[in-house]
Design an enzyme around this catalytic site. Structure first.
Site, PDB file in Angstrom:
ATOM      1  N   LYS A   1       0.806  -1.215   0.000  1.00 25.91           N
ATOM      2  CA  LYS A   1       0.000   0.000   0.000  1.00 25.91           C
ATOM      3  C   LYS A   1       0.842   1.269   0.000  1.00 25.91           C
ATOM      4  CE  LYS A   1      -4.379  -1.674   1.924  1.00 25.91           C
ATOM      5  NZ  LYS A   1      -4.139  -3.100   1.777  1.00 25.91           N
TER       6      LYS A   1
ATOM      7  N   GLU B   1      -3.255   8.211   6.994  1.00 18.74           N
ATOM      8  CA  GLU B   1      -3.787   9.123   6.005  1.00 18.74           C
ATOM      9  C   GLU B   1      -5.063   9.772   6.515  1.00 18.74           C
ATOM     10  OE1 GLU B   1      -4.405   6.603   2.648  1.00 18.74           O
ATOM     11  OE2 GLU B   1      -6.326   5.837   3.375  1.00 18.74           O
TER      12      GLU B   1
ATOM     13  N   GLU C   1      -9.117   1.082  -6.930  1.00 21.73           N
ATOM     14  CA  GLU C   1     -10.141   1.460  -5.954  1.00 21.73           C
ATOM     15  C   GLU C   1      -9.914   2.892  -5.475  1.00 21.73           C
ATOM     16  OE1 GLU C   1     -10.355  -1.433  -2.833  1.00 21.73           O
ATOM     17  OE2 GLU C   1     -11.111  -2.983  -4.184  1.00 21.73           O
TER      18      GLU C   1
ATOM     19  N   GLU D   1      -6.185   1.720  -3.488  1.00 19.88           N
ATOM     20  CA  GLU D   1      -5.266   0.634  -3.813  1.00 19.88           C
ATOM     21  C   GLU D   1      -5.641   0.075  -5.175  1.00 19.88           C
ATOM     22  OE1 GLU D   1      -5.654  -2.711  -1.198  1.00 19.88           O
ATOM     23  OE2 GLU D   1      -7.816  -2.509  -1.072  1.00 19.88           O
TER      24      GLU D   1
ATOM     25  N   ASN E   1      -6.084  -3.642  -7.093  1.00 15.33           N
ATOM     26  CA  ASN E   1      -6.138  -5.099  -6.975  1.00 15.33           C
ATOM     27  C   ASN E   1      -5.730  -5.702  -8.314  1.00 15.33           C
ATOM     28  OD1 ASN E   1      -7.099  -5.463  -4.247  1.00 15.33           O
ATOM     29  ND2 ASN E   1      -9.006  -4.538  -4.949  1.00 15.33           N
TER      30      ASN E   1
ATOM     31  N   PHE F   1     -23.919 -12.376  12.602  1.00 15.04           N
ATOM     32  CA  PHE F   1     -23.315 -12.881  11.369  1.00 15.04           C
ATOM     33  C   PHE F   1     -22.277 -13.973  11.624  1.00 15.04           C
ATOM     34  CE2 PHE F   1     -24.923  -8.677  10.525  1.00 15.04           C
ATOM     35  CZ  PHE F   1     -25.605  -8.845   9.327  1.00 15.04           C
TER      36      PHE F   1
END
Length: 665
Positions: free
Chosen positions: A116, A200, A274, A287, A289, A347
């Site tokens: 990253k 950031e 993204e 980033e 992918n 979940f």
């Protein structure tokens, strides 16, 4: 073109790649672990190679075995899917060394975009808009606080080698920055073996919007965007294309920057850039992918392109036959991820056998990507995805309508699933309006998901379905032969539809054989019902007042009546004669047993440890046991002070949901 390719993956993405390869006339090789011997991707492939035990570290992540499988079968190329080895530079290099093509980008692009910090530096050099932040190595918590203060709160602390939401913290002040740095570095070290983090600016009211790129090394295109803001714990839940938020100017600017970044790393294949987008359509690079995305089908539906096919062609040395002007947006597509998890239990993953699995029929408006089948197992070793449900419409409202109908048609029994939660999301007016942010779920479900979050339901549909099913049952009973004279079953007209324990709806029903219609009269209106449903069918499909409705029908688990499922909600229903309903109202309600003195397993899984013994005094918050499922360890803690009466389960054993682990005094 390749004659044979190997898919270094499992589940739905392996099946997805096999479908395109088959269409292209390419033979396929599947790899499988011990847990996947009977998996769908193994059945679909032309050949299959066993690569090891169930744990991924001993099978799907062992690149030497996959390279050897290519050599043994003569596979000329490998498609890695997503996850596993899909973004592993060493795997691409190992294949290249063996003379096997990697259906994806080169090692340089994988390495550059996989870190990253490096990727953000490259993005800035390529003229891509990046979030204000500090990309250097941060030596300790004090320096982290200093940097965060300079950037300005709130800030996001992220693991450099991270993914899947691990090693991420938001800090709103110095204390949170200090704590966030320590937690993020610890999580990053344990999850990725790399404790580097960066800081950031945290974008408020953010949207997660990504650009699909496709490049042959010379010609690079952007295939518009996907809106991926509906996320839970940084994991995407519903995706769509295009975004309801972007205008043409922003779309073009984002697309051109994504292409600039792809060219900067000599990208060659399908990939995704993204971005995070704020309320004013300012966008910042997150980033890249370097693989196929889970949500790629929505892009395929609105562009008409098969991304897997193009990945294979590019890897085989073919050039793109498209220009940017050829890429258009036609209609709207939406994807829901259907998982084996229990939304009513926070979940928690649900493992077990798919006793019934009936996905909706595929059509121009419905697509189902899956790696399971009826009778198959949802394993505790892998991701709990059951399927991806993708719908298509002329516009967003039509795509949503098709999705809600398709979810009603998706019949799954044997494991818990998240369809009720998905139905709830789609029913939120804020979702329908397209007012999305990555905080949507956290804001709309502040106390977690429960039955009250399901769409407000007009009882008309279920009342009419229950009344017509009962009418069919009464007609069938009246036709039984050899009934005692004068005591045969009579088909009445007046009934009471009872929901749960205390909701009663008086109805009157009649059937017109000539028109094939029922008329169901409730206290407030008269409804026309048509359906050709017969006993034994799990789905009641018909029209109520001209509107198509789909209701799942099960026999009641206990006693008489039915369980009806519609738009995510489940209703226990009985249809009673009026006098029986009067008496029913006088019956006492049987209360469920008090289980507060027991620690119950919240999910099926492996009991890793029991940390108490019979007779032990315990304090609130003390660790009692650890249960593992779907690669996650869940620590069960005491809710209050007390004393252990008896331990009912032993470490190493398998647990069913709600199985007693510990009994308290």
């Amino acid at each position: 073109m390749f004659k044979k390719i190997l898919i270094a993956n499992r589940g739905e993405i392996a099946c997805r790649v096999i479908k395109t390869a088959r269409k292209m006339g390419i033979k396929t090789v599947a790899v499988y672990s011990e847990a996947d011997r009977e998996a769908l991707h193994v059945q679909m492939a032309d050949e299959a190679v066993f690569i090891g035990p169930a744990p991924t570290a001993q099978s799907y992540l062992v690149m030497e075995r996959i390279v050897q499988a290519c050599k043994d079968t003569g596979a000329e190329a490998v498609h890695p899917g997503y996850g596993f080895l899909s973004e592993n530079k060493a795997f691409q290099e190992a294949l290249a060394k063996a003379g096997i093509a990697f259906i994806g980008p080169d090692a340089y692009a994988i390495e550059a975009m996989g870190d990253k910090i490096t990727s953000k530096k490259l993005a800035a050099e390529a003229g891509v808009s990046t979030v204000p932040g500090y990309m250097g190595i941060i030596k300790d918590a004090d320096e982290a606080v200093k940097i965060a203060s300079q950037i300005g709160y709130p800030v996001m602390i992220k693991a450099s080698a991270g993914g899947g939401g691990k090693g991420m913290r938001v800090a709103w002040n110095d204390d949170e920055a200090r704590d966030g740095f320590e937690r993020s570095t610890s999580e990053a070290r344990s999850s990725f073996g790399d404790d580097r983090v960066f800081i950031e600016k945290f974008v408020e009211q953010p949207r997660h919007i990504e650009i699909q790129v496709l490049s042959d090394g010379d010609n690079c295109l952007y295939l518009v965007e996907r809106e991926c803001s509906i996320q839970r714990r940084h994991q995407k839940v519903i995706e769509e294309a295009p975004s309801p938020f972007l205008d043409d100017a922003t779309r073009k600017a984002m697309g051109e920057q994504a292409v600039a970044l792809a060219k900067a790393v000599q990208y060659k294949s399908a990939g995704t850039v993204e971005f995070i987008v704020d309320a004013h359509r300012n966008f910042y690079f997150l980033e890249m992918n370097t693989r196929l995305q889970v949500e790629h089908p929505v892009t395929e539906l609105i562009t008409g392109l098969d991304l897997v096919e193009w990945m294979i062609k590019i890897a085989a040395g073919q050039q793109l036959t498209l220009q940017q002007s050829d890429v258009t947006i036609t209609g709207w597509a939406m994807e829901s991820r259907i998982y084996a998890e229990d939304p009513y239990r926070n979940f928690l993953p649900s493992t077990g056998r798919l006793v019934r699995y009936l996905p909706p029929a595929e059509s121009d408006s419905v697509r189902v990507d899956t790696g399971v089948y009826e009778g198959g197992e949802i394993s505790m070793f892998y991701d709990p995805m059951i399927a991806k449900l993708i719908t298509y419409g002329a516009d967003r409202n039509e795509a949503i309508l098709h999705m809600r109908t398709a979810l009603d048609q998706f019949y799954i029994r044997g494991v818990s699933h998240n369809i009720p939660f998905l139905a709830s999301l789609l029913g939120k007016q804020r979702f329908v309006d397209g007012r999305l942010t990555t905080n949507f779920i956290a804001e709309e479900y502040k106390d977690g998901f429960n039955a009250t979050d399901l769409p407000p339901e007009d009882p008309t549909v279920l009342v009419c379905v229950a009344a017509t099913i009962n009418h069919l049952e009464q007609v069938r009973a009246a036709q039984i032969s050899n009934q005692m004279s004068g005591h045969g079953r009579q088909v009445g007209a007046d009934y009471v539809v009872k929901f749960g324990d205390d909701v009663y709806h008086p109805v009157s029903i009649s059937y017109d054989a000539k028109d094939g219609q029922w008329t169901v009269k409730t206290e407030t209106a008269s409804h026309t019902v048509e359906s050709d449903w017969i006993f034994g069918q799990p789905l009641w499909v018909g029209t109520i007042n001209g509107q198509v409705s789909v209701v799942q029908v099960d026999r009641a688990k206990k006693g008489i009546g039915y369980q009806l499922f519609h738009q995510g909600s489940a209703a226990d229903v009985k249809v009673l004669e009026p006098r029986a309903a009067q008496l029913d109202k006088l019956m006492p309600v049987k209360l469920p047993p008090d289980m507060s003195r027991y620690l119950l397993s919240p999910m099926p899984g492996l009991l890793v440890s029991v940390d108490v013994v019979d007779g032990q005094e315990i304090k609130a918050g003390e660790k009692l046991a650890v249960v593992e499922a779907m690669k996650m360890e869940n620590v069960l803690r005491a809710e209050q002070d007390g004393k252990v009466k008896k331990v009912h389960a032993a470490a190493g054993g398998s647990l069913a949901v709600d199985q007693i682990i510990i009994e308290f005094e």
